[in-house]
Design an enzyme around this catalytic site. Structure first.
Site, PDB file in Angstrom:
ATOM      1  N   ASP A 204       6.390  -5.155   2.876  1.00 21.55           N
ATOM      2  CA  ASP A 204       5.555  -5.090   1.674  1.00 21.55           C
ATOM      3  C   ASP A 204       4.418  -6.086   1.844  1.00 21.55           C
ATOM      4  O   ASP A 204       4.454  -6.934   2.744  1.00 21.55           O
ATOM      5  CB  ASP A 204       6.400  -5.438   0.425  1.00 21.55           C
ATOM      6  CG  ASP A 204       5.562  -5.481  -0.841  1.00 21.55           C
ATOM      7  OD1 ASP A 204       4.880  -4.473  -1.135  1.00 21.55           O
ATOM      8  OD2 ASP A 204       5.552  -6.525  -1.513  1.00 21.55           O
ATOM      9  N   SER A 205       3.466  -6.028   0.935  1.00 24.80           N
ATOM     10  CA  SER A 205       2.367  -7.009   0.988  1.00 24.80           C
ATOM     11  C   SER A 205       2.891  -8.411   0.683  1.00 24.80           C
ATOM     12  O   SER A 205       2.254  -9.412   0.989  1.00 24.80           O
ATOM     13  CB  SER A 205       1.313  -6.649  -0.061  1.00 24.80           C
ATOM     14  OG  SER A 205       1.933  -6.648  -1.350  1.00 24.80           O
TER      15      SER A 205
ATOM     16  N   GLU B 147       4.384 -13.146  -7.186  1.00 20.92           N
ATOM     17  CA  GLU B 147       4.418 -13.859  -5.898  1.00 20.92           C
ATOM     18  C   GLU B 147       4.681 -15.360  -6.113  1.00 20.92           C
ATOM     19  O   GLU B 147       5.261 -16.036  -5.277  1.00 20.92           O
ATOM     20  CB  GLU B 147       3.100 -13.685  -5.142  1.00 20.92           C
ATOM     21  CG  GLU B 147       2.923 -12.319  -4.482  1.00 20.92           C
ATOM     22  CD  GLU B 147       3.865 -12.109  -3.289  1.00 20.92           C
ATOM     23  OE1 GLU B 147       4.041 -13.034  -2.491  1.00 20.92           O
ATOM     24  OE2 GLU B 147       4.428 -11.003  -3.198  1.00 20.92           O
TER      25      GLU B 147
ATOM     26  N   TYR C 280      -2.588  -6.463  -1.749  1.00 25.73           N
ATOM     27  CA  TYR C 280      -3.220  -5.328  -1.051  1.00 25.73           C
ATOM     28  C   TYR C 280      -4.024  -4.470  -2.031  1.00 25.73           C
ATOM     29  O   TYR C 280      -4.961  -3.789  -1.658  1.00 25.73           O
ATOM     30  CB  TYR C 280      -2.153  -4.417  -0.421  1.00 25.73           C
ATOM     31  CG  TYR C 280      -1.546  -4.843   0.898  1.00 25.73           C
ATOM     32  CD1 TYR C 280      -1.810  -6.081   1.482  1.00 25.73           C
ATOM     33  CD2 TYR C 280      -0.683  -3.988   1.573  1.00 25.73           C
ATOM     34  CE1 TYR C 280      -1.228  -6.444   2.698  1.00 25.73           C
ATOM     35  CE2 TYR C 280      -0.100  -4.333   2.801  1.00 25.73           C
ATOM     36  CZ  TYR C 280      -0.394  -5.565   3.346  1.00 25.73           C
ATOM     37  OH  TYR C 280       0.188  -5.911   4.563  1.00 25.73           O
TER      38      TYR C 280
ATOM     39  N   CYS D 150       6.247  -0.539  -0.403  1.00 26.15           N
ATOM     40  CA  CYS D 150       4.978  -0.938  -1.021  1.00 26.15           C
ATOM     41  C   CYS D 150       4.256   0.350  -1.409  1.00 26.15           C
ATOM     42  O   CYS D 150       3.925   1.160  -0.539  1.00 26.15           O
ATOM     43  CB  CYS D 150       4.162  -1.734  -0.009  1.00 26.15           C
ATOM     44  SG  CYS D 150       2.501  -2.146  -0.541  1.00 26.15           S
ATOM     45  N   ASN D 151       4.043   0.549  -2.724  1.00 29.54           N
ATOM     46  CA  ASN D 151       3.346   1.769  -3.151  1.00 29.54           C
ATOM     47  C   ASN D 151       1.918   1.799  -2.612  1.00 29.54           C
ATOM     48  O   ASN D 151       1.418   2.847  -2.223  1.00 29.54           O
ATOM     49  CB  ASN D 151       3.306   1.829  -4.687  1.00 29.54           C
ATOM     50  CG  ASN D 151       4.672   2.082  -5.290  1.00 29.54           C
ATOM     51  OD1 ASN D 151       5.032   3.198  -5.585  1.00 29.54           O
ATOM     52  ND2 ASN D 151       5.457   1.029  -5.453  1.00 29.54           N
ATOM     53  N   THR D 152       1.294   0.624  -2.582  1.00 30.71           N
ATOM     54  CA  THR D 152      -0.095   0.554  -2.128  1.00 30.71           C
ATOM     55  C   THR D 152      -0.200   0.919  -0.653  1.00 30.71           C
ATOM     56  O   THR D 152      -1.031   1.733  -0.259  1.00 30.71           O
ATOM     57  CB  THR D 152      -0.642  -0.869  -2.358  1.00 30.71           C
ATOM     58  OG1 THR D 152      -0.508  -1.198  -3.747  1.00 30.71           O
ATOM     59  CG2 THR D 152      -2.097  -0.976  -1.964  1.00 30.71           C
TER      60      THR D 152
ATOM     61  N   CYS E   6       4.708  -0.110  -8.658  1.00 32.97           N
ATOM     62  CA  CYS E   6       4.471  -1.226  -7.729  1.00 32.97           C
ATOM     63  C   CYS E   6       5.815  -1.914  -7.521  1.00 32.97           C
ATOM     64  O   CYS E   6       6.518  -2.212  -8.492  1.00 32.97           O
ATOM     65  CB  CYS E   6       3.464  -2.196  -8.333  1.00 32.97           C
ATOM     66  SG  CYS E   6       3.316  -3.739  -7.407  1.00 32.97           S
TER      67      CYS E   6
ATOM     68  N   HIS F 199       6.596  -4.793  -6.837  1.00 35.52           N
ATOM     69  CA  HIS F 199       6.745  -6.137  -7.433  1.00 35.52           C
ATOM     70  C   HIS F 199       7.307  -6.057  -8.851  1.00 35.52           C
ATOM     71  O   HIS F 199       8.016  -6.955  -9.311  1.00 35.52           O
ATOM     72  CB  HIS F 199       5.375  -6.835  -7.503  1.00 35.52           C
ATOM     73  CG  HIS F 199       4.922  -7.455  -6.225  1.00 35.52           C
ATOM     74  ND1 HIS F 199       4.434  -6.712  -5.175  1.00 35.52           N
ATOM     75  CD2 HIS F 199       4.856  -8.755  -5.844  1.00 35.52           C
ATOM     76  CE1 HIS F 199       4.094  -7.538  -4.187  1.00 35.52           C
ATOM     77  NE2 HIS F 199       4.343  -8.770  -4.550  1.00 35.52           N
TER      78      HIS F 199
HETATM   79  N1  DGL Z   1       4.176  -4.324  -3.912  1.00 30.12           N
HETATM   80  C1  DGL Z   1       2.999  -3.590  -3.775  1.00 30.12           C
HETATM   81  C2  DGL Z   1       2.998  -2.179  -4.286  1.00 30.12           C
HETATM   82  O1  DGL Z   1       4.071  -1.632  -4.473  1.00 30.12           O
HETATM   83  C3  DGL Z   1       1.752  -4.238  -3.737  1.00 30.12           C
HETATM   84  C4  DGL Z   1       0.897  -4.829  -4.442  1.00 30.12           C
HETATM   85  C5  DGL Z   1      -0.304  -5.570  -3.911  1.00 30.12           C
HETATM   86  O2  DGL Z   1      -0.177  -6.291  -2.890  1.00 30.12           O
HETATM   87  O3  DGL Z   1      -1.367  -5.425  -4.555  1.00 30.12           O
HETATM   88  O4  DGL Z   1       1.896  -1.618  -4.465  1.00 30.12           O
END
Ligand code: DGL
Length: 272
Positions: free
Chosen positions: A11-12, A153, A43, A74-76, A185, A187
């Site tokens: 993940d990011s 974070e 990200y 990570c969805n992004t 997301c 997170h």
């Molecule tokens: N955990 C991430 C997601 O699911 C990322 C978010 C990010 O780094 O902006 O998109």
């Protein structure tokens, strides 16, 4: 490739730990190597190209450490890079994230659903495709929750600023009579208790992580790659950021005191 090899998850940042904990619960004897790209988080505001480069570099790193499957937790990164990763590593199995619009649309009674994700997730063709295939007349209300990833974070799950970000996103949705919130997301599951305090018990909050863990299990079983060891698997935590801050957040999010290994990016695609 041995079935004892680890599952690679990235993940990011710490968001993918919401998927790791479900994978761990479902398959406790599997070994895991987790990569959090704290050197580049968030990200969400970044370009597709950058996210593809980061995802490619992390995939190479995880494969270099024996990963038998790669979970893009990570969805992004899934929105921006999953197609690129599958084309680049055609012999590798990937499991990605997909905003849970389908279960939300099936379960909503009011026909109004809130979706919380990052800008890059909403801009990706994956989200557009999920909406087209599954929204079925349900009205979706989207919000990028600016700053929420950084709050998580830092492990600030209940800070006033975290609450303010979520209230800004959710209160207008409640006025539109949503009865379901999709966490787009990885997170965001870490602030489910706060979300539930804001939306109340009548609103369903959907975390896709358990479904992702089941998909990983299905693929490992289908490929004969399930770890046959009886003892509990090991977990390696790798970060491209600060070890001490990641150790602190691991303690906050997962209640564990884990060793964390640091790596350094040489450029946008290579990790030393
Ligand atoms: N955990 C991430 C997601 O699911 C990322 C978010 C990010 O780094 O902006 O998109």
């Amino acid at each position: 490739m041995s079935s004892n090899n680890p599952i690679g998850i990235f993940d990011s940042g710490v968001g993918g730990l919401s998927v790791l904990r479900e994978v761990r619960a479902l398959m406790p004897n599997e070994n895991i190597i987790y990569f959090g790209d704290q050197g580049h988080v968030p990200y969400g505001p970044r370009s597709m190209r950058q996210i593809q480069n980061f995802s490619e570099g992390i995939t190479r790193f995880l494969l270099g450490h024996g990963a038998k499957i790669i979970v893009v937790a990570c969805n992004t990164a899934s929105a921006a890079a999953l197609k690129h990763l599958r084309a680049t590593f055609s012999d590798v199995q990937f499991v990605g994230m997909e905003p849970a619009v389908k279960p939300a649309a099936e379960k909503t009674q009011t026909g109004k659903v809130g979706v919380l994700a990052t800008p890059a997730t909403f801009q990706g063709e994956l989200y557009a495709s999920v909406v087209e295939r599954f929204a079925n007349g349900v009205e979706l209300f989207q919000n990028t929750c600016p700053g929420l990833v950084n709050q998580i974070e830092k492990g600030e799950l209940n800070a006033p600023q975290t609450r303010a970000i979520l209230e800004d996103a959710l209160l207008p949705m409640l006025e539109k009579n949503i009865d379901t919130v999709v966490l787009g997301c990885t997170h965001y599951p870490f602030v489910i208790p706060l979300i539930e305090r804001i939306v109340g018990e009548k609103v369903r909050v959907i975390d896709p992580a358990p479904a992702v863990a089941k998909q990983v299990k299905r693929l490992l079983e289908a490929g004969g790659m399930v770890n046959q060891n009886r003892e509990k698997g090991t977990v390696r935590f790798i970060t491209s950021g600060e070890v001490d801050s990641v150790k602190r957040v691991l303690s906050t999010l997962l209640g564990i005191d884990a060793e964390v290994e640091a790596v350094t990016w040489m450029d946008d695609r290579g990790i030393r």
